[in-house]
Motif scaffolding. Structure first.
Motif, PDB file in Angstrom:
ATOM      1  N   CYS A 113       0.713  -1.512  -0.173  1.00 52.78           N
ATOM      2  CA  CYS A 113       0.235  -0.073   0.134  1.00 52.78           C
ATOM      3  C   CYS A 113       0.934   1.550  -0.061  1.00 52.78           C
ATOM      4  O   CYS A 113       0.510   1.870  -0.861  1.00 52.78           O
ATOM      5  CB  CYS A 113      -0.812   0.066   1.063  1.00 52.78           C
ATOM      6  SG  CYS A 113      -2.442   0.763   1.580  1.00 52.78           S
ATOM      7  N   ARG A 114       2.308   1.555   0.679  1.00 47.75           N
ATOM      8  CA  ARG A 114       2.939   2.454   0.893  1.00 47.75           C
ATOM      9  C   ARG A 114       2.852   2.839  -1.011  1.00 47.75           C
ATOM     10  O   ARG A 114       3.431   3.860  -0.488  1.00 47.75           O
ATOM     11  CB  ARG A 114       4.087   2.121   1.657  1.00 47.75           C
ATOM     12  CG  ARG A 114       3.625   2.222   3.356  1.00 47.75           C
ATOM     13  CD  ARG A 114       4.896   2.041   3.923  1.00 47.75           C
ATOM     14  NE  ARG A 114       4.578   2.684   5.575  1.00 47.75           N
ATOM     15  CZ  ARG A 114       4.612   4.460   5.668  1.00 47.75           C
ATOM     16  NH1 ARG A 114       5.110   4.681   4.874  1.00 47.75           N
ATOM     17  NH2 ARG A 114       4.490   4.878   7.103  1.00 47.75           N
ATOM     18  N   ALA A 115       3.811   1.330  -1.686  1.00 42.27           N
ATOM     19  CA  ALA A 115       4.087   1.979  -2.839  1.00 42.27           C
ATOM     20  C   ALA A 115       3.258   2.327  -3.825  1.00 42.27           C
ATOM     21  O   ALA A 115       3.416   2.816  -4.323  1.00 42.27           O
ATOM     22  CB  ALA A 115       4.616  -0.067  -3.080  1.00 42.27           C
ATOM     23  N   GLN A 116       1.938   1.832  -3.259  1.00 45.50           N
ATOM     24  CA  GLN A 116       1.237   2.838  -4.104  1.00 45.50           C
ATOM     25  C   GLN A 116       0.973   3.998  -4.121  1.00 45.50           C
ATOM     26  O   GLN A 116      -0.301   4.567  -4.632  1.00 45.50           O
ATOM     27  CB  GLN A 116      -0.514   1.766  -4.076  1.00 45.50           C
ATOM     28  CG  GLN A 116      -1.029   0.153  -4.281  1.00 45.50           C
ATOM     29  CD  GLN A 116      -1.889  -0.003  -4.003  1.00 45.50           C
ATOM     30  OE1 GLN A 116      -2.236   0.328  -2.449  1.00 45.50           O
ATOM     31  NE2 GLN A 116      -2.341  -0.868  -4.715  1.00 45.50           N
ATOM     32  N   ILE A 117       1.218   4.304  -2.663  1.00 47.60           N
ATOM     33  CA  ILE A 117       0.865   6.149  -2.545  1.00 47.60           C
ATOM     34  C   ILE A 117       0.992   6.555  -3.177  1.00 47.60           C
ATOM     35  O   ILE A 117       0.099   7.835  -3.689  1.00 47.60           O
ATOM     36  CB  ILE A 117       1.153   6.754  -0.964  1.00 47.60           C
ATOM     37  CG1 ILE A 117      -0.367   7.863  -0.541  1.00 47.60           C
ATOM     38  CG2 ILE A 117       2.223   6.588  -1.072  1.00 47.60           C
ATOM     39  CD1 ILE A 117      -1.760   6.761  -0.577  1.00 47.60           C
ATOM     40  N   SER A 118       2.136   6.849  -3.811  1.00 47.32           N
ATOM     41  CA  SER A 118       2.468   7.789  -4.955  1.00 47.32           C
ATOM     42  C   SER A 118       1.946   8.198  -6.247  1.00 47.32           C
ATOM     43  O   SER A 118       1.241   8.693  -6.672  1.00 47.32           O
ATOM     44  CB  SER A 118       3.919   8.051  -5.481  1.00 47.32           C
ATOM     45  OG  SER A 118       4.765   6.011  -6.121  1.00 47.32           O
ATOM     46  N   GLY A 119       1.138   6.985  -6.477  1.00 45.07           N
ATOM     47  CA  GLY A 119       0.076   6.471  -7.753  1.00 45.07           C
ATOM     48  C   GLY A 119      -1.286   7.005  -6.874  1.00 45.07           C
ATOM     49  O   GLY A 119      -1.578   7.761  -7.822  1.00 45.07           O
TER      50      GLY A 119
ATOM     51  N   THR B 214     -12.085  -4.911   3.619  1.00 43.05           N
ATOM     52  CA  THR B 214     -11.710  -5.589   4.193  1.00 43.05           C
ATOM     53  C   THR B 214     -10.010  -6.252   4.466  1.00 43.05           C
ATOM     54  O   THR B 214      -9.427  -6.310   4.784  1.00 43.05           O
ATOM     55  CB  THR B 214     -11.857  -6.883   3.959  1.00 43.05           C
ATOM     56  OG1 THR B 214     -11.536  -7.312   2.959  1.00 43.05           O
ATOM     57  CG2 THR B 214     -13.358  -6.943   4.665  1.00 43.05           C
ATOM     58  N   ALA B 215      -9.501  -5.213   3.248  1.00 45.25           N
ATOM     59  CA  ALA B 215      -7.880  -5.199   3.918  1.00 45.25           C
ATOM     60  C   ALA B 215      -7.427  -3.749   3.208  1.00 45.25           C
ATOM     61  O   ALA B 215      -7.700  -3.109   3.012  1.00 45.25           O
ATOM     62  CB  ALA B 215      -7.565  -6.164   2.765  1.00 45.25           C
ATOM     63  N   GLN B 216      -5.702  -4.034   3.435  1.00 45.58           N
ATOM     64  CA  GLN B 216      -5.070  -2.795   2.977  1.00 45.58           C
ATOM     65  C   GLN B 216      -4.876  -3.148   1.727  1.00 45.58           C
ATOM     66  O   GLN B 216      -5.177  -4.224   0.698  1.00 45.58           O
ATOM     67  CB  GLN B 216      -3.859  -2.566   3.228  1.00 45.58           C
ATOM     68  CG  GLN B 216      -3.771  -2.235   4.652  1.00 45.58           C
ATOM     69  CD  GLN B 216      -3.708  -1.237   5.372  1.00 45.58           C
ATOM     70  OE1 GLN B 216      -4.179  -0.080   4.720  1.00 45.58           O
ATOM     71  NE2 GLN B 216      -3.869  -0.764   6.339  1.00 45.58           N
ATOM     72  N   SER B 217      -4.825  -1.944   1.053  1.00 43.76           N
ATOM     73  CA  SER B 217      -4.653  -2.034  -0.885  1.00 43.76           C
ATOM     74  C   SER B 217      -5.406  -2.344  -1.703  1.00 43.76           C
ATOM     75  O   SER B 217      -5.930  -1.907  -2.824  1.00 43.76           O
ATOM     76  CB  SER B 217      -3.845  -3.095  -1.394  1.00 43.76           C
ATOM     77  OG  SER B 217      -2.451  -2.945  -0.198  1.00 43.76           O
TER      78      SER B 217
END
Length: 109
Positions: A14-20, A74-77
């Motif tokens: 999820c941290r990797a997705q935040i820039s997107g 129900t989940a991160q990301s």
């Protein structure tokens, strides 16, 4: 429209997705509200993580998980994409291309 994404305090994917998510907000910000929901964590941890997110993303703190429950997250990301009427158009893990494609289609009408 609204694109909801929980803020990812401890989840590396999820941290990797935040820039997107920030890129999405910059690209569609005039037509779409991009909202990050910090949930199920200490408010201080949510606030600390919020400092790493693009200013183009609206951030909400939801330490009790009410927003997650409302949208059945129900989940991160997890992304939740709503149309202008608040109807859910997509939910779950969306890779960057799928997310942009979904939002593009909604913006185009």
């Amino acid at each position: 429209g609204l694109v909801g994404s929980e803020m990812c305090i401890r989840d590396s994917t999820c941290r990797a997705q935040i820039s997107g998510v920030g890129d999405l907000a910059e690209q569609f910000g005039d037509d779409v509200a991009v909202v990050g929901v910090g949930a199920l964590d200490d408010p201080e941890a949510i606030a600390e993580f919020a400092g790493t997110v693009s200013d183009d993303v609206t951030l909400l703190s939801d330490p009790d998980g009410e927003v997650w429950r409302h949208f059945e997250v129900t989940a991160q990301s997890t992304y939740v994409v709503l149309d202008a009427d608040g109807e859910q158009q997509a939910s779950g893990f969306l890779d960057p291309d799928a997310l942009v494609s979904t939002v593009s289609s909604l913006v185009a009408g």
